[in-house]
Design an enzyme around this catalytic site. Structure first.
Site, PDB file in Angstrom:
ATOM      1  N   GLY A  77      34.708  74.950  60.115  1.00  8.36           N
ATOM      2  CA  GLY A  77      34.028  74.411  59.274  1.00  8.36           C
ATOM      3  C   GLY A  77      35.319  73.923  58.698  1.00  8.36           C
TER       4      GLY A  77
ATOM      5  CB  SER B 127      38.145  73.304  62.772  1.00  8.50           C
ATOM      6  OG  SER B 127      37.546  73.252  61.929  1.00  8.50           O
TER       7      SER B 127
ATOM      8  CD  GLU C  91      27.798  79.254  59.506  1.00 15.00           C
ATOM      9  OE1 GLU C  91      26.823  78.673  59.899  1.00 15.00           O
ATOM     10  OE2 GLU C  91      29.316  78.324  59.190  1.00 15.00           O
TER      11      GLU C  91
ATOM     12  CD  GLU D  51      31.608  80.069  66.401  1.00 12.97           C
ATOM     13  OE1 GLU D  51      31.460  78.457  66.882  1.00 12.97           O
ATOM     14  OE2 GLU D  51      30.792  80.471  65.993  1.00 12.97           O
TER      15      GLU D  51
ATOM     16  N   GLY E 129      29.831  73.194  65.660  1.00 14.42           N
ATOM     17  CA  GLY E 129      29.558  72.452  64.701  1.00 14.42           C
ATOM     18  C   GLY E 129      28.970  71.299  64.727  1.00 14.42           C
ATOM     19  N   GLY E 130      30.192  71.121  63.527  1.00 14.26           N
ATOM     20  CA  GLY E 130      30.023  69.901  62.740  1.00 14.26           C
ATOM     21  C   GLY E 130      30.301  68.469  63.809  1.00 14.26           C
TER      22      GLY E 130
ATOM     23  CG  HIS F 253      27.892  81.378  63.197  1.00 14.90           C
ATOM     24  ND1 HIS F 253      27.479  81.383  62.310  1.00 14.90           N
ATOM     25  CD2 HIS F 253      27.932  80.337  64.224  1.00 14.90           C
ATOM     26  CE1 HIS F 253      29.020  80.134  62.511  1.00 14.90           C
ATOM     27  NE2 HIS F 253      28.645  79.977  63.412  1.00 14.90           N
TER      28      HIS F 253
ATOM     29  CG  ASN G   7      25.577  76.461  65.119  1.00 11.87           C
ATOM     30  OD1 ASN G   7      25.103  76.001  65.026  1.00 11.87           O
ATOM     31  ND2 ASN G   7      26.624  77.041  64.679  1.00 11.87           N
ATOM     32  CD1 TRP G   8      23.183  69.865  67.140  1.00 12.78           C
ATOM     33  CD2 TRP G   8      21.432  69.864  66.388  1.00 12.78           C
ATOM     34  NE1 TRP G   8      22.726  68.718  67.867  1.00 12.78           N
ATOM     35  CE2 TRP G   8      22.170  69.007  67.053  1.00 12.78           C
ATOM     36  CE3 TRP G   8      19.746  69.252  65.971  1.00 12.78           C
ATOM     37  CZ2 TRP G   8      21.053  67.789  68.231  1.00 12.78           C
ATOM     38  CZ3 TRP G   8      19.158  68.261  66.852  1.00 12.78           C
ATOM     39  CH2 TRP G   8      19.930  67.924  68.167  1.00 12.78           C
ATOM     40  CE  LYS G   9      28.081  75.881  61.788  1.00 13.20           C
ATOM     41  NZ  LYS G   9      29.398  76.086  61.261  1.00 13.20           N
TER      42      LYS G   9
HETATM   43  P1  PGA Z   1      32.970  73.873  62.564  1.00 15.49           P
HETATM   44  O1  PGA Z   1      31.468  75.391  63.491  1.00 15.49           O
HETATM   45  O2  PGA Z   1      32.745  73.452  64.246  1.00 15.49           O
HETATM   46  O3  PGA Z   1      32.155  73.288  62.454  1.00 15.49           O
HETATM   47  O4  PGA Z   1      34.287  74.073  62.317  1.00 15.49           O
HETATM   48  C1  PGA Z   1      31.336  75.593  64.058  1.00 15.49           C
HETATM   49  C2  PGA Z   1      30.574  76.671  64.042  1.00 15.49           C
HETATM   50  O5  PGA Z   1      29.679  76.852  63.144  1.00 15.49           O
HETATM   51  O6  PGA Z   1      29.607  77.577  65.765  1.00 15.49           O
END
Ligand code: PGA
Length: 259
Positions: free
Chosen positions: A178, A218, A102, A172, A239-240, A100, A9-11
């Site tokens: 993050g 994470s 967010e 999640e 994500g990251g 998600h 997930n590149w956000k």
């Molecule tokens: P993260 O994000 O791996 O940076 O914690 C995961 C996500 O939000 O899908």
């Protein structure tokens, strides 16, 4: 045997040129092993909408799948700022991340809206990756299962049993996204087992047992093996660590069957 899924997930990162560059690097890492890896897993990247056309081109001939980070439930109309499922499909998008944390917590998307989005993308024969997860406060007051099961049930309320194959669920925990603070494999497995039970109630035992349940929050090359070793953890939403080819490729190779 359930297929695994490793999704990046590149956000709101990587414009078209950067997307092309990262995909080229990922392909150098993963294409030589594609036949081997694809035996038991799918690999997916979900760029921002504006980078999807470039990503689609860069992925031509690859087994890496293309995802989006949201979609509207209608297919056209007066919905400023939204993207329709068929617009995504036209570029080869196969999966859409929905609900998600967010979207829920920064943009105020409700369970009801997320449920409509899930039904909307499935109606257009796309796969929905429904995200659920509790905040730290909810965990601390012992409400984790209540929260994630409510999000799951509302997210899937309009999905018919025959569409179970288009459903993927990602657990999640909000406090793990993050933050560098991953749920332990035991904490994640406890929630995944409860999600599986609820999916069995909704879809029946066998269809529910085929639904991939991803963990996200994470995930790194260092912690992914222990997570996916758990019986109900079938991959990761990353994500990251998905923004660098080397770390995402290392995650994708986790726990792979030996030659
Ligand atoms: P993260 O994000 O791996 O940076 O914690 C995961 C996500 O939000 O899908």
């Amino acid at each position: 045997m359930r297929r695994k899924l490793f999704a990046g997930n590149w956000k709101m990162n990587l414009g078209p040129n950067e997307a092309r560059a990262l995909i080229a690097e990922l392909r150098r890492e993963l294409d030589p092993q594609a036949a081997h890896l694809s035996r038991d897993r799918d690999i997916l990247v979900a760029p921002p909408f504006i980078s999807i056309p470039a990503a689609a081109q860069a992925l031509a001939g690859s087994s890496i799948l293309l995802g989006a980070q949201n979609a509207h439930f209608e297919d056209q109309g007066a919905f400023t700022g939204e993207i329709a499922p068929t617009m995504l499909k036209a570029f080869g998008v196969s999966h859409v991340i929905l609900g998600h944390s967010e979207r829920r917590h920064i943009f105020g998307e409700s369970d009801e809206l997320i449920g409509k989005r899930v039904a909307g993308v499935i109606a257009k024969r796309l796969n929905a990756i429904l995200c659920v997860g509790e905040t730290l406060n909810e965990r601390d007051r012992g409400a984790t299962l209540e929260v994630v099961l409510r999000q799951l049930q509302n997210g899937l309320s309009a999905v018919k049993p025959e569409d179970s194959k288009r459903v993927i669920v990602a657990y999640e925990p909000v406090w793990a996204i993050g933050t560098g603070r991953t749920a332990t494999p035991e904490q994640a497995q406890e929630v995944h087992a409860a999600l599986r039970e609820s999916l069995r109630d909704h879809f029946g035992r066998q269809p529910a047992d085929e639904i991939p349940l991803l963990y996200g929050g994470s995930v790194t090359p260092e912690n992914v093996e222990a997570l996916i070793a758990k019986p109900d953890i079938d991959g990761a939403l990353v994500g990251g660590a998905s923004l660098k080819a080397a770390s995402f490729a290392a995650i994708v190779r986790a726990g792979r069957p030996t030659e």
